[in-house]
Design a protein around this motif. Structure first.
Motif, short mmCIF file in Angstrom:
data_model
loop_
_atom_site.label_atom_id
_atom_site.label_comp_id
_atom_site.label_asym_id
_atom_site.label_seq_id
_atom_site.Cartn_x
_atom_site.Cartn_y
_atom_site.Cartn_z
N VAL A 1 10.04 -2.00 -3.24
CA VAL A 1 8.85 -1.39 -2.62
C VAL A 1 9.20 -0.72 -1.29
O VAL A 1 8.80 0.42 -1.04
CB VAL A 1 7.74 -2.44 -2.41
CG1 VAL A 1 6.52 -1.81 -1.74
CG2 VAL A 1 7.35 -3.07 -3.73
N VAL A 2 9.99 -1.41 -0.43
CA VAL A 2 10.20 -0.89 0.93
C VAL A 2 11.67 -0.65 1.27
O VAL A 2 11.97 -0.09 2.33
CB VAL A 2 9.60 -1.86 1.99
CG1 VAL A 2 8.13 -2.08 1.73
CG2 VAL A 2 10.35 -3.19 2.01
N GLU B 1 2.24 -5.67 7.84
CA GLU B 1 1.31 -4.85 7.06
C GLU B 1 1.09 -3.50 7.73
O GLU B 1 1.10 -2.45 7.06
CB GLU B 1 -0.02 -5.58 6.88
CG GLU B 1 0.04 -6.79 5.99
CD GLU B 1 -1.32 -7.48 5.86
OE1 GLU B 1 -1.64 -7.96 4.77
OE2 GLU B 1 -2.05 -7.53 6.86
N TRP C 1 1.19 -1.49 3.69
CA TRP C 1 0.77 -2.26 2.51
C TRP C 1 -0.09 -3.44 2.95
O TRP C 1 0.20 -4.09 3.96
CB TRP C 1 1.98 -2.81 1.74
CG TRP C 1 2.81 -1.78 1.04
CD1 TRP C 1 3.88 -1.12 1.51
CD2 TRP C 1 2.62 -1.32 -0.31
NE1 TRP C 1 4.39 -0.26 0.58
CE2 TRP C 1 3.65 -0.37 -0.57
CE3 TRP C 1 1.71 -1.62 -1.33
CZ2 TRP C 1 3.77 0.29 -1.78
CZ3 TRP C 1 1.84 -0.98 -2.54
CH2 TRP C 1 2.84 -0.02 -2.77
N ARG C 2 -1.12 -3.77 2.15
CA ARG C 2 -1.87 -5.01 2.36
C ARG C 2 -1.06 -6.17 1.77
O ARG C 2 -0.28 -5.99 0.84
CB ARG C 2 -3.24 -4.96 1.71
CG ARG C 2 -4.16 -3.88 2.24
CD ARG C 2 -5.60 -4.14 1.78
NE ARG C 2 -5.67 -4.45 0.35
CZ ARG C 2 -5.79 -3.52 -0.61
NH1 ARG C 2 -5.83 -2.23 -0.27
NH2 ARG C 2 -5.86 -3.89 -1.88
N GLU D 1 -1.37 -6.68 -1.95
CA GLU D 1 -0.69 -5.67 -2.76
C GLU D 1 0.79 -6.00 -2.94
O GLU D 1 1.41 -5.61 -3.93
CB GLU D 1 -0.82 -4.29 -2.11
CG GLU D 1 -2.23 -3.75 -2.10
CD GLU D 1 -2.33 -2.43 -1.37
OE1 GLU D 1 -3.00 -1.51 -1.89
OE2 GLU D 1 -1.75 -2.32 -0.27
N LEU D 2 1.37 -6.71 -1.94
CA LEU D 2 2.79 -7.03 -2.00
C LEU D 2 3.08 -8.37 -2.67
O LEU D 2 4.21 -8.60 -3.12
CB LEU D 2 3.39 -7.04 -0.59
CG LEU D 2 3.57 -5.67 0.09
CD1 LEU D 2 4.09 -5.87 1.51
CD2 LEU D 2 4.52 -4.80 -0.70
N ARG E 1 7.48 3.25 3.87
CA ARG E 1 6.06 2.90 3.90
C ARG E 1 5.40 3.22 2.56
O ARG E 1 5.98 3.88 1.70
CB ARG E 1 5.34 3.66 5.00
CG ARG E 1 5.87 3.41 6.41
CD ARG E 1 5.00 4.09 7.45
NE ARG E 1 5.50 3.93 8.81
CZ ARG E 1 6.32 4.75 9.42
NH1 ARG E 1 6.75 5.84 8.79
NH2 ARG E 1 6.72 4.52 10.65
N LYS E 2 4.17 2.78 2.44
CA LYS E 2 3.41 3.01 1.21
C LYS E 2 3.18 4.49 0.96
O LYS E 2 3.17 4.97 -0.19
CB LYS E 2 2.06 2.27 1.28
CG LYS E 2 1.23 2.37 0.01
CD LYS E 2 -0.07 1.59 0.16
CE LYS E 2 -0.90 1.70 -1.12
NZ LYS E 2 -2.18 0.94 -1.00
N ARG F 1 5.49 -9.12 -5.76
CA ARG F 1 6.29 -7.95 -6.08
C ARG F 1 7.67 -8.06 -5.42
O ARG F 1 7.81 -8.61 -4.32
CB ARG F 1 5.60 -6.67 -5.60
CG ARG F 1 4.25 -6.43 -6.26
CD ARG F 1 3.64 -5.12 -5.82
NE ARG F 1 4.38 -3.96 -6.30
CZ ARG F 1 4.00 -2.71 -6.12
NH1 ARG F 1 2.87 -2.46 -5.45
NH2 ARG F 1 4.72 -1.71 -6.58
#
Length: 635
Positions: A199-200, A181, A186-187, A190-191, A236-237, A194
């Motif tokens: 996302v990453v 995290e 990301w928390r 939140e992931l 990263r986010k 998904r």
């Protein structure tokens, strides 16, 4: 003003959770709006109703007309092609759904306007909830499998510094530890659910797309083997990225792969260390190459047999030169040494260098008269690989070799006029580029130049650049010819005599008064160099005592004679057969005359090679075989 039509079910419109408005398509009037739409636009209900519908959808009039016509014709319509700008200036992409209000003749339509970003969020939450809490038995079994794994390894997951996360067979996140995290920003909630690749891991470091089917992480649970990647890129986010290494290990259930556990590590510091090490190694390689070049140059200098280790003489001329050396040596001023060939100009340059603060760095000598015109720039500044035909590797130039030290430009008057400007730039700015390279390199070099030509007169005649002459002639020193300081001849002759006897392993010989007088009576057109050659000849031929018969000396030792005294070739050759020695003497005499005509220059359009119609390398080889030195023919 026309009477505004009766509003259709305003209380129902106001109760809708999604932004909505009632529009008269025929008049472009907004008949009613609900609070959700007003909030979306950042306006009051009254402000929205006071403006035409087309003002809400600015720059989209044609699209809006087509949309309303479709609604009136079919009774309903849908589109994802509209956007609005709210009062804060933010553009909101919309999904519009419309239906006709009233009977078939009605021009009124109801439009629902949903924020597409908000819809995406809702769908992602729905998918996460469906997979977290849905009724799919397979998913629940996989979920329980990962939960058991997470519970059993809770202490490890929270303690390790590496990031760890789990994905199911469709790539959706099951769990992630605190280190993961922190690294990804990301928390965990939140992931969850998904597709983590999107996302990453969606793009490479250069921003190019990373297709899901090529991802090694998912390959693990497709082929059932562990995949280790030494260097990759995660995002990263906040949109920033960082280099990672990771291992993707497949997780099986009853022999079937159901997902994977990924352990990853941020390798930013390692990469920086590798880059620093690579840079340091490149610098070491550069220094190694430079030291090799310096060593090769110094070996070349040693093989040239520099006989002078100190300035010998007691005349006022020599005292004046020594005094000037003492004045200029501690400075970085450029020095121009003038004088006839053989007077010891290089000795003066070396004395200046040795008395300066640069003595611990090399004195790099460049014989400008011996460099072919086409190679001047490469010789001075170096070149990179591929800069021209034959440039098979990078080469350091003489100025770069002399960085921190001194460069001695002997016969500086031989530099072609078109290249003098580049030399001037180095003298002024201490900067240059290698041939074929765009990188500007800076050096710290002290310049000492020497010439036997009248550069001041040549600069006035535009043969030599005047600005370069003034830049070189900051501190002039004249190397006085030997005939103007006869009192130094006995000291020089005895010095040469001692060295030559030691060199040839002969008994020590001493000069007699008659020898000194004979040496002082001679005018020495070849200066100190000719005196040294005469001493060597006497040591070789002496049988117990010296005999300086200098009247016939130039004829008997033509290769070291002054150019004015070269034997002229015979005008007529008899019909008799010539011996090999006679042929060699004729060739030698011819080469000497060409060298005399070119003032000792071998290369170039006006060099001896050009006069003879020979390649310069061929002429140089023949000169070496015949014992001829071009320096003896420079005026």
């Amino acid at each position: 003003m026309p009477t505004r039509p009766h509003k259709q079910s305003p209380s129902l419109l106001a109760q809708l959770p999604d932004p909505a408005l009632l529009v008269d398509a025929g008049t472009d009037e907004i008949l009613d709006v609900n609070p959700a739409l007003a909030r979306l636009l950042g306006m009051t209900l009254g402000e929205v109703c006071e403006q035409p519908c087309t003002h809400i959808f600015r720059d989209q009039r044609a699209r809006l007309v087509a949309f309303t016509e479709e609604t009136l014709f079919r009774g309903q319509a849908w589109s994802r092609d509209f956007s609005v700008r709210n009062r804060a200036g933010r553009t909101i992409e919309l999904e519009l759904s419309a239906a006709r209000a009233g009977d078939d003749d009605s021009q009124q339509i109801v439009i629902l306007a949903r924020d597409r970003e908000w819809l995406r969020t809702l769908r992602e939450r729905h998918e996460a909830n469906r997979y977290h809490r849905g009724g799919l038995l397979e998913w629940r079994r996989v979920e329980e499998l990962f939960k058991d794994m997470e519970r059993e390894n809770q202490l490890i997951l929270h303690a390790v510094g590496e990031g760890i996360y789990g994905v199911d067979a469709e790539g959706r996140t099951i769990f992630i530890n605190p280190a993961g995290e922190r690294m990804l920003g990301w928390r965990g909630d939140e992931l969850m659910g998904r597709v983590v690749h999107r996302v990453v891991h969606h793009s490479h470091e250069d921003g190019s797309l990373f297709p899901l089917k090529e991802c090694p992480i998912y390959a693990a649970f497709h082929d059932g083997t562990v995949h280790r990647v030494g260097e990759d890129w995660f995002w990263r986010k906040d949109g920033s990225g960082f280099p990672v290494e990771y291992t993707s290990t497949p997780i099986t259930d009853n022999g079937h792969p159901v997902g994977a556990v990924v352990v990853f590590r941020d390798i930013s510091q390692r990469r920086e260390a590798e880059q620093s090490l690579r840079k340091a190694l490149e610098e070491v390689e550069h220094l190694k190459h430079r030291l090799e070049m310096e060593n090769a140059y110094l070996q070349e200098e040693l093989s040239a047999e520099h006989h002078f280790h100190e300035i010998v003489g007691k005349s006022d001329a020599i005292k004046g030169i020594v005094r000037k050396i003492g004045l200029v040596a501690p400075t970085d001023a450029n020095v121009l040494i003038t004088g006839e060939s053989g007077t010891g100009k290089e000795l003066i340059a070396r004395a200046i260098h040795q008395a300066s603060g640069r003595r611990d760095r090399p004195l790099i000598r460049v014989n400008c008269a011996a460099i072919p015109r086409d190679l001047f720039e490469s010789e001075f500044f170096g070149h990179i690989k591929g800069a021209f035909t034959g440039a098979v590797s990078d080469r350091i130039g003489r100025f770069e070799l002399a960085d921190g030290g001194t460069i001695f430009l002997d016969e500086v008057g031989e530099i072609p006029l078109e290249l003098q400007g580049k030399l001037l730039r180095v003298l002024q700015e201490q900067q240059f580029e290698r041939v074929g390279d765009n990188r500007t390199r800076a050096v710290d070099v002290r310049v000492i130049a020497a010439t036997n030509r009248d550069l001041k007169a040549e600069s006035q005649e535009k043969i030599f650049r005047e600005d370069l002459y003034f830049r070189l002639n900051v501190f002039p020193i004249e190397s006085v010819p030997l005939r103007r300081r006869p009192e130094d001849i006995p000291l020089l002759a005895q010095e040469f005599l001692n060295r030559t006897c030691q060199k040839f392993n002969r008994p020590v010989l001493n000069l007699q008064p008659g020898d000194v007088q004979a040496l002082q009576d001679y005018h020495w057109p070849g200066n100190v160099r000719e005196l040294e050659n005469a001493i060597e000849r006497q040591v070789i031929t002496a049988e117990g005592a010296l005999n300086f018969d200098l009247k016939g000396y130039p004829d008997q030792n033509a290769e070291s004679a002054h150019p004015d005294q070269i034997p002229r070739p015979e005008r007529h050759i008899s019909d008799r057969i010539l011996t090999e020695a006679e042929l060699r003497q004729i060739e030698k005499t011819n080469l000497m005359r060409a060298l005399q005509a070119s003032s000792g220059r071998v290369f170039g359009d006006d060099g001896a090679a050009s006069l003879l119609g020979l390649p310069a390398t061929t002429l140089a080889s023949r000169m070496k075989k015949l014992g001829l030195d071009s320096r003896h023919f420079r005026g």
